[in-house]
Design a protein around this motif. Structure first.
Motif, PDB file in Angstrom:
ATOM      1  N   TYR A  68       0.818  -1.210   0.000  1.00 59.57           N
ATOM      2  CA  TYR A  68       0.000   0.000   0.000  1.00 59.57           C
ATOM      3  C   TYR A  68       0.855   1.264   0.000  1.00 59.57           C
ATOM      4  O   TYR A  68       0.513   2.258  -0.648  1.00 59.57           O
ATOM      5  N   ALA A  69       1.980   1.257   0.691  1.00 56.76           N
ATOM      6  CA  ALA A  69       2.870   2.417   0.700  1.00 56.76           C
ATOM      7  C   ALA A  69       3.451   2.652  -0.697  1.00 56.76           C
ATOM      8  O   ALA A  69       3.535   3.800  -1.161  1.00 56.76           O
ATOM      9  N   SER A  70       3.807   1.579  -1.380  1.00 58.61           N
ATOM     10  CA  SER A  70       4.339   1.688  -2.735  1.00 58.61           C
ATOM     11  C   SER A  70       3.288   2.242  -3.691  1.00 58.61           C
ATOM     12  O   SER A  70       3.578   3.106  -4.532  1.00 58.61           O
ATOM     13  N   MET A  71       2.067   1.760  -3.551  1.00 57.29           N
ATOM     14  CA  MET A  71       0.972   2.226  -4.390  1.00 57.29           C
ATOM     15  C   MET A  71       0.757   3.732  -4.176  1.00 57.29           C
ATOM     16  O   MET A  71       0.636   4.499  -5.136  1.00 57.29           O
ATOM     17  N   LYS A  72       0.736   4.142  -2.945  1.00 54.35           N
ATOM     18  CA  LYS A  72       0.535   5.560  -2.617  1.00 54.35           C
ATOM     19  C   LYS A  72       1.669   6.416  -3.201  1.00 54.35           C
ATOM     20  O   LYS A  72       1.415   7.473  -3.790  1.00 54.35           O
ATOM     21  N   ARG A  73       2.918   5.942  -3.036  1.00 54.39           N
ATOM     22  CA  ARG A  73       4.074   6.676  -3.571  1.00 54.39           C
ATOM     23  C   ARG A  73       3.965   6.846  -5.085  1.00 54.39           C
ATOM     24  O   ARG A  73       4.235   7.918  -5.621  1.00 54.39           O
ATOM     25  N   GLU A  74       3.588   5.770  -5.780  1.00 53.44           N
ATOM     26  CA  GLU A  74       3.509   5.844  -7.234  1.00 53.44           C
ATOM     27  C   GLU A  74       2.416   6.794  -7.707  1.00 53.44           C
ATOM     28  O   GLU A  74       2.601   7.517  -8.696  1.00 53.44           O
ATOM     29  N   VAL A  75       1.283   6.803  -7.035  1.00 47.41           N
ATOM     30  CA  VAL A  75       0.207   7.724  -7.415  1.00 47.41           C
ATOM     31  C   VAL A  75       0.656   9.163  -7.174  1.00 47.41           C
ATOM     32  O   VAL A  75       0.478  10.033  -8.045  1.00 47.41           O
ATOM     33  N   LEU A  76       1.251   9.424  -6.022  1.00 49.49           N
ATOM     34  CA  LEU A  76       1.726  10.785  -5.739  1.00 49.49           C
ATOM     35  C   LEU A  76       2.805  11.212  -6.727  1.00 49.49           C
ATOM     36  O   LEU A  76       2.812  12.364  -7.197  1.00 49.49           O
ATOM     37  N   GLN A  77       3.707  10.296  -7.065  1.00 54.20           N
ATOM     38  CA  GLN A  77       4.759  10.601  -8.043  1.00 54.20           C
ATOM     39  C   GLN A  77       4.153  10.912  -9.409  1.00 54.20           C
ATOM     40  O   GLN A  77       4.580  11.845 -10.095  1.00 54.20           O
TER      41      GLN A  77
END
Length: 188
Positions: A68-77
């Motif tokens: 979930y942290a990776s998913m959030k990072r990618e969306v924000l990026q």
């Protein structure tokens, strides 16, 4: 949403562990003369949830949290890149809903399959250790087989002392008990 989704996924894993253990309980009950019983569901779940996955060295909760942290990072990026490149909000949203969501769905499927295999392997090895001393790693050998699974194929370990699948995400390897005529007789 992330904590809630993480909790739902962990509850699903816990339910799977309970179902898998119940199946093994049924097998033990069907064994004539056996007085062996599997431990409580909570003990089994503790074993499965606390033992790190061979695929990444993280516990189930840590694996879910990392996803979930990776998913959030990618969306924000992706949002930041859209802003830097002067893309329209509609274009950024379309890319997130299309390409990124497909990527996240594939990663989630891989995570779930790997977690289920981990839970099953932990429960299987816990129960089999009641009857057997050792197990053998059995890999599916084809063009997709990873080097780690190929190198472990056919090797034996004592229960509780060696690795168990999954060795990596989407691992197809299994463990099977090693028959030893001197030890593998269930105690009354």
């Amino acid at each position: 949403v992330t904590k809630r989704s993480s909790g739902v996924l962990m509850d699903d894993f816990k339910g799977f562990a309970k179902t898998d253990k119940q199946m093994l309980d049924g097998i033990l009950r069907s064994e004539k003369g056996s007085r062996r019983r599997t431990p409580a569901d909570s003990v089994i779940w503790n074993q499965a949830s606390k033992r790190p996955l061979g695929a990444n060295g993280l516990t189930l909760q840590e694996t879910v949290d990392a996803y979930y942290a990776s998913m959030k990072r990618e969306v924000l990026q992706r949002i930041k890149m859209g802003r830097v490149n002067n893309e329209s909000l509609a274009a950024v949203r379309a890319d997130i809903n299309g390409r990124l969501m497909t990527k996240f769905r594939n990663q989630a499927n891989s995570l779930i399959a790997t977690a289920y295999q981990h839970i099953s392997s932990v429960i299987q090895s816990y129960i089999e250790a009641m009857f057997y001393e050792r197990y053998r790693w059995v890999a599916v050998l084809d063009e997709k087989t990873t080097d780690i699974c190929r190198s472990r194929d056919g090797k034996t370990w004592r229960y509780g002392k060696g690795p168990i699948p999954p060795a990596h995400y989407n691992c197809r390897s299994k463990i099977v008990p090693v028959q030893d005529n001197n030890r593998n007789i269930p105690a009354p």
